[in-house]
Design an enzyme around this catalytic site. Sequence first.
Site, PDB file in Angstrom:
ATOM      1  CB  ALA A 174      -0.965   0.053  -0.136  1.00 60.22           C
ATOM      2  N   GLY A 188       3.182  -2.468   3.301  1.00 65.77           N
ATOM      3  CA  GLY A 188       3.847  -3.383   1.530  1.00 65.77           C
ATOM      4  C   GLY A 188       5.208  -2.579   1.579  1.00 65.77           C
ATOM      5  CD  GLU A 193      -0.793  -3.311   6.618  1.00 65.03           C
ATOM      6  OE1 GLU A 193       0.351  -4.237   7.535  1.00 65.03           O
ATOM      7  OE2 GLU A 193       0.303  -3.782   5.741  1.00 65.03           O
ATOM      8  CD  GLU A 218       1.792  -6.585   3.426  1.00 68.84           C
ATOM      9  OE1 GLU A 218       1.754  -5.309   2.342  1.00 68.84           O
ATOM     10  OE2 GLU A 218       0.900  -7.618   2.977  1.00 68.84           O
TER      11      GLU A 218
HETATM   12  C1  HXC Z   1       0.212   7.732   2.146  1.00 67.35           C
HETATM   13  C2  HXC Z   1       1.611   8.565   3.699  1.00 67.35           C
HETATM   14  C3  HXC Z   1       2.353   7.216   3.410  1.00 67.35           C
HETATM   15  C4  HXC Z   1       1.707   6.258   3.600  1.00 67.35           C
HETATM   16  C5  HXC Z   1       3.231   8.728   4.804  1.00 67.35           C
HETATM   17  N1  HXC Z   1       2.911   9.292   4.903  1.00 67.35           N
HETATM   18  N2  HXC Z   1       3.158   7.297   5.309  1.00 67.35           N
HETATM   19  N3  HXC Z   1       1.238   8.554   2.639  1.00 67.35           N
HETATM   20  N4  HXC Z   1       0.264   6.916   2.178  1.00 67.35           N
HETATM   21  N5  HXC Z   1       1.482   4.614   3.729  1.00 67.35           N
HETATM   22  C6  HXC Z   1       2.749  10.400   4.279  1.00 67.35           C
HETATM   23  C7  HXC Z   1       2.263  11.333   5.023  1.00 67.35           C
HETATM   24  O1  HXC Z   1       0.776  11.400   4.237  1.00 67.35           O
HETATM   25  C8  HXC Z   1       2.939  12.138   5.289  1.00 67.35           C
HETATM   26  O2  HXC Z   1       2.345  13.444   3.942  1.00 67.35           O
HETATM   27  C9  HXC Z   1       4.352  12.566   4.334  1.00 67.35           C
HETATM   28  O3  HXC Z   1       4.367  11.408   4.282  1.00 67.35           O
HETATM   29  C10 HXC Z   1       4.905  12.097   6.218  1.00 67.35           C
HETATM   30  O4  HXC Z   1       4.597  11.081   6.827  1.00 67.35           O
HETATM   31  P1  HXC Z   1       4.231  11.261   8.470  1.00 67.35           P
HETATM   32  O5  HXC Z   1       3.786  11.138   8.892  1.00 67.35           O
HETATM   33  O6  HXC Z   1       3.904  12.781   8.184  1.00 67.35           O
HETATM   34  O7  HXC Z   1       5.993  11.986   9.212  1.00 67.35           O
HETATM   35  P2  HXC Z   1       6.133  10.956  10.252  1.00 67.35           P
HETATM   36  O8  HXC Z   1       5.371  11.820  11.212  1.00 67.35           O
HETATM   37  O9  HXC Z   1       7.968  11.218  10.625  1.00 67.35           O
HETATM   38  O10 HXC Z   1       5.794   9.214  10.752  1.00 67.35           O
HETATM   39  C11 HXC Z   1       6.000   8.183   9.325  1.00 67.35           C
HETATM   40  C12 HXC Z   1       5.766   7.142   9.674  1.00 67.35           C
HETATM   41  C13 HXC Z   1       4.481   7.541   9.505  1.00 67.35           C
HETATM   42  C14 HXC Z   1       6.068   6.524  11.174  1.00 67.35           C
HETATM   43  C15 HXC Z   1       6.078   6.581   8.832  1.00 67.35           C
HETATM   44  O11 HXC Z   1       4.171   7.971   8.414  1.00 67.35           O
HETATM   45  C16 HXC Z   1       3.636   6.644   9.384  1.00 67.35           C
HETATM   46  O12 HXC Z   1       2.661   5.503  10.342  1.00 67.35           O
HETATM   47  N6  HXC Z   1       2.584   6.096   7.595  1.00 67.35           N
HETATM   48  C17 HXC Z   1       1.695   4.959   7.706  1.00 67.35           C
HETATM   49  C18 HXC Z   1       2.262   3.481   7.955  1.00 67.35           C
HETATM   50  C19 HXC Z   1       1.067   2.795   7.863  1.00 67.35           C
HETATM   51  O13 HXC Z   1      -0.039   2.694   8.454  1.00 67.35           O
HETATM   52  N7  HXC Z   1       1.610   1.721   6.892  1.00 67.35           N
HETATM   53  C20 HXC Z   1       1.123   1.028   6.046  1.00 67.35           C
HETATM   54  C21 HXC Z   1       0.052   1.440   5.075  1.00 67.35           C
HETATM   55  S1  HXC Z   1      -0.705   0.069   4.698  1.00 67.35           S
HETATM   56  P3  HXC Z   1       1.294  14.923   4.460  1.00 67.35           P
HETATM   57  O14 HXC Z   1       1.287  15.238   2.974  1.00 67.35           O
HETATM   58  O15 HXC Z   1      -0.003  14.665   4.805  1.00 67.35           O
HETATM   59  O16 HXC Z   1       1.978  15.685   5.492  1.00 67.35           O
HETATM   60  C22 HXC Z   1      -0.395  -1.171   3.735  1.00 67.35           C
HETATM   61  C23 HXC Z   1      -0.749  -2.459   3.397  1.00 67.35           C
HETATM   62  C24 HXC Z   1      -1.438  -2.217   2.310  1.00 67.35           C
HETATM   63  O17 HXC Z   1       0.432  -1.206   3.892  1.00 67.35           O
HETATM   64  C25 HXC Z   1      -3.240  -3.408   2.757  1.00 67.35           C
HETATM   65  C26 HXC Z   1      -4.136  -3.416   2.994  1.00 67.35           C
HETATM   66  C27 HXC Z   1      -5.181  -2.876   2.297  1.00 67.35           C
END
Ligand code: HXC
Length: 257
Positions: free
Chosen positions: A65, A108, A131, A111
């Site tokens: 998400a 997400g 998360e 999911e």
């Molecule tokens: C918004 C995101 C994002 C996300 C990545 N990006 N994941 N933006 N929401 N979930 C964006 C980053 O901010 C960045 O943009 C760009 O995508 C590239 O990501 P990087 O982190 O620079 O890439 P990398 O170093 O290769 O790392 C990849 C990654 C990391 C390991 C996948 O991006 C990551 O950990 N992402 C979050 C994963 C996560 O926690 N997902 C769960 C979300 S909560 P900018 O512009 O900043 O450079 C969820 C459930 C919801 O999904 C329910 C609970 C309420």
Amino acid sequence: TDYETILVETRGRVGWITLNRPDALNALNTQVCREVVAAASAFDSDAGIGAIVVTGSERAFAAGADIKEMESKTGLDMLLGDHFGGWTQFAAVRTPVIAAVAGYALGGGCELAMMCDIILAADTAKFGQPEITLGVIPGMGGSQRLVRAVGYYKAADLILTGRMMDAAEAERSGLASRVVPAADLLAEAQKTAEAIAAKGLPALYAAKAVLDGALESSLAEGLRLEKHVFASLFDTEDQKEGMAAFREKRTPDFRGR
Ligand code: HXC
């Protein structure tokens, strides 16, 4: 229709939805949800479509998400705005859906894959529910669907640590239906979708309904559902055609009625 966050196309009887927010690793914001639901619903009501493929990029199916969109929300915003509610409509699509996953399928993203019927994973796929590292928990069905998919102990390991698992572990655990080399992912998805789409729609809808029933009900209830849905298919032309084709040693020509 003009979509901004997804690409939509039709290949034969297969509808393709490609998540397309490369700058955010396909993070699922409200607009993505609205567009995916609209595209999937349109395919679902098109009798010319027998299977749907949802995919992302080589780097990410979807990294979750959209954290930036969620960050400032309150509990009431999430609850009253039913922040992830739209995805329920996606999960309710009757047409079989294949998730073709390469790269990250996190939060997400994982999911969303679990709302699909088949998870075809590239050998580059990485699944996880991170998360907990953000101070929250899965919010799009992950805590429930992951337990049903891989069992309590593997699900708890992933959800409590937030770690990622690779494609081999996902297949071993029963999350990935199959793993294929990344270069073959889209071709395999199309091939699998075509094999499904060649079947009759009434039987496909019926199969999906009883599969859902298996996750949602007791054995006795599920068996009752199967009995009735199975019987109902004997009133379709496709059943007569399928069984006649078997007897005549030819390929059936299903008409979807
Ligand atoms: C918004 C995101 C994002 C996300 C990545 N990006 N994941 N933006 N929401 N979930 C964006 C980053 O901010 C960045 O943009 C760009 O995508 C590239 O990501 P990087 O982190 O620079 O890439 P990398 O170093 O290769 O790392 C990849 C990654 C990391 C390991 C996948 O991006 C990551 O950990 N992402 C979050 C994963 C996560 O926690 N997902 C769960 C979300 S909560 P900018 O512009 O900043 O450079 C969820 C459930 C919801 O999904 C329910 C609970 C309420």
